[in-house]
Write a protein that holds these residues in place. Structure first.
Motif, PDB file in Angstrom:
ATOM      1  N   LEU A 141      13.059  12.066 -16.851  1.00 11.41           N
ATOM      2  CA  LEU A 141      12.745  10.788 -16.413  1.00 11.41           C
ATOM      3  C   LEU A 141      11.796   9.806 -17.477  1.00 11.41           C
ATOM      4  N   ARG A 142      11.354  10.516 -18.319  1.00 14.67           N
ATOM      5  CA  ARG A 142      10.140  10.052 -19.046  1.00 14.67           C
ATOM      6  C   ARG A 142       9.210   9.280 -18.181  1.00 14.67           C
ATOM      7  N   LYS A 143       8.623  10.128 -17.393  1.00 16.87           N
ATOM      8  CA  LYS A 143       7.578   9.734 -16.325  1.00 16.87           C
ATOM      9  C   LYS A 143       6.524  10.505 -16.369  1.00 16.87           C
ATOM     10  N   ARG A 144       5.425  10.221 -16.649  1.00 19.36           N
ATOM     11  CA  ARG A 144       4.024  10.755 -16.700  1.00 19.36           C
ATOM     12  C   ARG A 144       3.300  10.407 -15.300  1.00 19.36           C
ATOM     13  N   GLY A 145       2.223  11.370 -14.999  1.00 15.86           N
ATOM     14  CA  GLY A 145       1.370  10.954 -13.870  1.00 15.86           C
ATOM     15  C   GLY A 145       1.331  11.885 -12.744  1.00 15.86           C
ATOM     16  N   THR A 146       2.546  12.697 -12.620  1.00 19.47           N
ATOM     17  CA  THR A 146       2.688  13.743 -11.584  1.00 19.47           C
ATOM     18  C   THR A 146       2.921  15.209 -11.988  1.00 19.47           C
ATOM     19  N   PHE A 157       5.207  31.057 -10.849  1.00 18.49           N
ATOM     20  CA  PHE A 157       3.797  30.795 -10.958  1.00 18.49           C
ATOM     21  C   PHE A 157       3.583  29.455 -10.387  1.00 18.49           C
ATOM     22  N   VAL A 158       2.344  29.217 -10.289  1.00 13.73           N
ATOM     23  CA  VAL A 158       2.161  27.724  -9.770  1.00 13.73           C
ATOM     24  C   VAL A 158       0.507  27.514  -9.934  1.00 13.73           C
ATOM     25  N   THR A 159       0.207  26.484 -10.415  1.00  8.28           N
ATOM     26  CA  THR A 159      -1.325  25.907 -10.723  1.00  8.28           C
ATOM     27  C   THR A 159      -1.856  25.483  -9.245  1.00  8.28           C
ATOM     28  N   VAL A 160      -2.974  26.271  -8.690  1.00 12.46           N
ATOM     29  CA  VAL A 160      -3.308  26.006  -7.445  1.00 12.46           C
ATOM     30  C   VAL A 160      -4.607  25.115  -7.575  1.00 12.46           C
ATOM     31  N   ASN A 161      -5.020  24.797  -8.787  1.00  8.85           N
ATOM     32  CA  ASN A 161      -6.202  24.170  -8.643  1.00  8.85           C
ATOM     33  C   ASN A 161      -6.118  23.177  -9.985  1.00  8.85           C
ATOM     34  N   LEU A 162      -5.879  21.988 -10.070  1.00  9.14           N
ATOM     35  CA  LEU A 162      -5.594  21.093 -11.204  1.00  9.14           C
ATOM     36  C   LEU A 162      -6.809  20.662 -12.017  1.00  9.14           C
ATOM     37  N   ASN A 190       1.068  31.297  -2.681  1.00  5.06           N
ATOM     38  CA  ASN A 190       0.417  30.632  -3.641  1.00  5.06           C
ATOM     39  C   ASN A 190       0.629  28.970  -3.692  1.00  5.06           C
ATOM     40  N   VAL A 191       1.841  28.717  -3.273  1.00  5.74           N
ATOM     41  CA  VAL A 191       2.170  27.180  -3.233  1.00  5.74           C
ATOM     42  C   VAL A 191       1.275  26.594  -1.776  1.00  5.74           C
ATOM     43  N   ALA A 192       0.964  27.494  -0.999  1.00  6.59           N
ATOM     44  CA  ALA A 192       0.450  26.883   0.100  1.00  6.59           C
ATOM     45  C   ALA A 192      -1.097  26.581  -0.081  1.00  6.59           C
ATOM     46  N   VAL A 193      -1.631  27.533  -0.990  1.00  9.01           N
ATOM     47  CA  VAL A 193      -2.997  27.395  -1.686  1.00  9.01           C
ATOM     48  C   VAL A 193      -2.997  25.876  -2.343  1.00  9.01           C
ATOM     49  N   PHE A 194      -1.910  25.663  -3.077  1.00 12.55           N
ATOM     50  CA  PHE A 194      -1.773  24.317  -4.068  1.00 12.55           C
ATOM     51  C   PHE A 194      -1.790  23.277  -3.058  1.00 12.55           C
ATOM     52  N   GLN A 195      -1.102  23.270  -1.997  1.00 16.17           N
ATOM     53  CA  GLN A 195      -0.785  22.170  -1.155  1.00 16.17           C
ATOM     54  C   GLN A 195      -2.068  21.769  -0.408  1.00 16.17           C
ATOM     55  N   ALA A 196      -2.947  22.821   0.049  1.00 10.69           N
ATOM     56  CA  ALA A 196      -4.163  22.579   0.363  1.00 10.69           C
ATOM     57  C   ALA A 196      -4.763  21.991  -0.754  1.00 10.69           C
ATOM     58  N   TRP A 197      -4.840  22.240  -1.812  1.00  8.01           N
ATOM     59  CA  TRP A 197      -5.846  21.565  -2.792  1.00  8.01           C
ATOM     60  C   TRP A 197      -5.176  19.987  -2.954  1.00  8.01           C
ATOM     61  N   CYS A 198      -4.101  19.966  -2.880  1.00  6.28           N
ATOM     62  CA  CYS A 198      -3.609  18.503  -3.102  1.00  6.28           C
ATOM     63  C   CYS A 198      -4.111  17.573  -1.970  1.00  6.28           C
ATOM     64  N   LYS A 199      -3.974  18.365  -0.767  1.00  4.96           N
ATOM     65  CA  LYS A 199      -4.295  17.379   0.391  1.00  4.96           C
ATOM     66  C   LYS A 199      -5.883  17.156   0.390  1.00  4.96           C
ATOM     67  N   ALA A 200      -6.886  17.976  -0.191  1.00  5.89           N
ATOM     68  CA  ALA A 200      -8.076  17.750  -0.323  1.00  5.89           C
ATOM     69  C   ALA A 200      -8.361  16.954  -1.567  1.00  5.89           C
ATOM     70  N   PRO A 233      -6.415  13.864  -2.828  1.00  8.23           N
ATOM     71  CA  PRO A 233      -5.137  12.621  -2.587  1.00  8.23           C
ATOM     72  C   PRO A 233      -5.013  12.113  -4.070  1.00  8.23           C
ATOM     73  N   GLY A 234      -3.877  12.017  -4.556  1.00  8.42           N
ATOM     74  CA  GLY A 234      -3.471  11.034  -5.416  1.00  8.42           C
ATOM     75  C   GLY A 234      -3.451  11.999  -6.870  1.00  8.42           C
ATOM     76  N   LYS A 235      -4.022  13.254  -6.704  1.00 10.32           N
ATOM     77  CA  LYS A 235      -3.908  13.935  -8.058  1.00 10.32           C
ATOM     78  C   LYS A 235      -2.711  14.935  -8.369  1.00 10.32           C
ATOM     79  N   CYS A 236      -1.793  14.945  -7.169  1.00 12.97           N
ATOM     80  CA  CYS A 236      -0.544  15.805  -7.437  1.00 12.97           C
ATOM     81  C   CYS A 236       0.604  14.922  -7.444  1.00 12.97           C
TER      82      CYS A 236
END
Length: 436
Positions: free
Chosen positions: A345-350, A399-404, A421-431, A433-436
């Motif tokens: 997509l040549r898309k950065r940011g997420t 693998f999944v990065t749970v804390n960006l 592990n994905v659930a841990v990542f989703q919880a971090w994203c929720k806390a 916002p805008g960083k995932c």
């Protein structure tokens, strides 16, 4: 009759001790019991006798000399008769050893520095300390430790270019020294000069820094901004002029090695890209990438670069890639990496992708197509390339990065474990916002 006694016989001179006349004083008459007494010769006769005796003595002496000479001419072997050659340089050499050796002992005893026979700094030597004042030197691309040492010596930074070259060869990090202008000091020790050159603060000039993980178009933009070459010129470069590995298939993506570059003022877009490809070859030469495998290794390395913060996670991500490429019912050979979709997509940011994006039929969509993408998806650095070549042993498939923010990454061998592990990542994203 008895012959008169000779004063010097042919056997070596001196009187015969058995001759009684030898003990008589000169002029004394012979004892009366001598059977015959020789009449005393007149003066003229005595003179003639002496002359005859001298002649006979000369003749006999010559005979003795001739006899000795004849004995010395007896046959001998070649080694016995070949002349001994004198060595006129031997006394000089001995004198030199005595003088120079004695001087060396004196220098060593007194703790003095002994200069080389040739004089000057070519024999070695070093300044002490970190120097003073200011000196600027330029390191050109392709310069060896000896080249840099010669430049430093000429600028008065170090005392001996050879001494600096030895310090350069002994320092592992010196291989990463970048071309450019360096601000140093006068009369520095070689170790201090090298240490300062390895400090990024001493590196000055208008270099262009290309970080790891950029796409080729992003590399072009940085080069254009840093050198003033029109951006459109880079897209026009003929890949055949860049010296790419045959396995690259004429694609520059992945082979523009990330580093800091200082190009000449008149360097064209082709010159710049060729320099970057050459740097890739130079920096990876010691890695011994199997011939013909460059494209596979660089593609895996590019995904590792994009999906991890490296460190110990890099080789583990490389292991996940290798495990997923093997036939297994859990993945069906699909990598399922968001980074390849981002490249598509040549898309950065997420760091995530949408369901729609993951349905694309692009060959770079690894959610749909099994195997590796057709080419690298960025410019990986040396650490990512090393990870691709030496994955960590393991059976992970996920693998999944749970804390960006911290880069904490968790690995799993099964899907249920991965979902946790994905659930841990989703919880971090929720806390956050805008960083995932």
């Amino acid at each position: 009759m008895n012959e008169p006694h000779l004063s010097d016989s042919i056997f070596g001179g001196g009187s015969d001790p058995s001759d009684p006349s030898a003990a008589r004083p000169k002029g004394e008459s012979a004892p009366s019991h001598d059977p015959v007494r020789l009449p005393e010769a007149p003066p003229a006769s005595r003179k003639a006798a002496r002359e005859r005796e001298a002649a006979r003595e000369r003749e006999q002496t010559g005979s003795r000399r001739a006899a000795r000479a004849e004995r010395t001419r007896a046959p001998r072997t070649y080694d016995e008769v070949k002349p001994r050659r004198r060595k006129p340089w031997l006394p000089l050499l001995m004198a030199f050893v005595l003088v120079f050796g004695g001087g060396a002992v004196a220098y060593k005893t007194l703790g003095l520095h002994m200069p080389s026979l040739g004089g000057g700094s070519e024999g070695g030597g070093d300044f002490a300390g970190e120097g003073s004042g200011v000196a600027k030197i330029v390191v050109r691309r392709g310069d060896t430790g000896s080249d840099i040492g010669a430049t430093l010596e000429q600028a008065g930074v170090v005392k001996s270019g050879r001494t600096f070259a030895r310090a350069f060869a002994a320092e592992h990090d010196a291989a990463g020294l970048q071309p450019g202008t360096y601000t140093l000091r006068k009369q520095m020790s070689s170790a201090s000069a090298l240490s300062l050159m390895l400090d990024p603060k001493s590196h000055v000039g208008d270099g262009v820094t290309v970080p790891e993980g950029l796409w080729a178009q992003e590399v072009y933009a940085r080069l254009s901004k840093g050198t003033g070459v029109p951006l459109a010129d880079y897209a026009k470069v003929d890949p055949k002029q860049l010296g790419l590995p045959a396995a690259a298939g004429g694609q520059v993506e992945g082979y523009l090695f990330p580093s800091t570059y200082e190009f000449p003022d008149k360097a064209t877009a082709t010159d710049q890209l060729r320099t970057m490809v050459t740097e890739f070859k130079r920096r990876t030469a010691s890695l011994n990438i199997p011939a013909g495998q460059e494209q596979r290794v660089m593609t895996i390395a590019s995904v590792v670069q994009a999906e991890s913060k490296l460190g110990e996670d890099g080789p583990k991500v490389a292991r996940v890639i290798e495990n997923r490429l093997r036939p297994n019912p859990a993945t069906n050979g699909r990598l399922q990496m968001d980074s390849t979709v981002h490249y598509m997509l040549r898309k950065r940011g997420t760091v995530t992708t949408t369901d729609k994006q993951r349905q694309s039929t692009s060959p770079y969509n690894t959610y749909v197509h099994p195997g590796l993408p057709p080419a690298p998806v960025d410019s990986p650095g040396l650490e990512a390339i090393q990870a691709a070549l030496q994955p960590t042993p393991g059976n992970w498939l996920y693998f999944v990065t749970v804390n960006l923010s911290t880069g904490e990454t968790r690995f799993a061998a099964t899907l249920p474990e991965h979902n946790k592990n994905v659930a841990v990542f989703q919880a971090w994203c929720k806390a956050n916002p805008g960083k995932c």
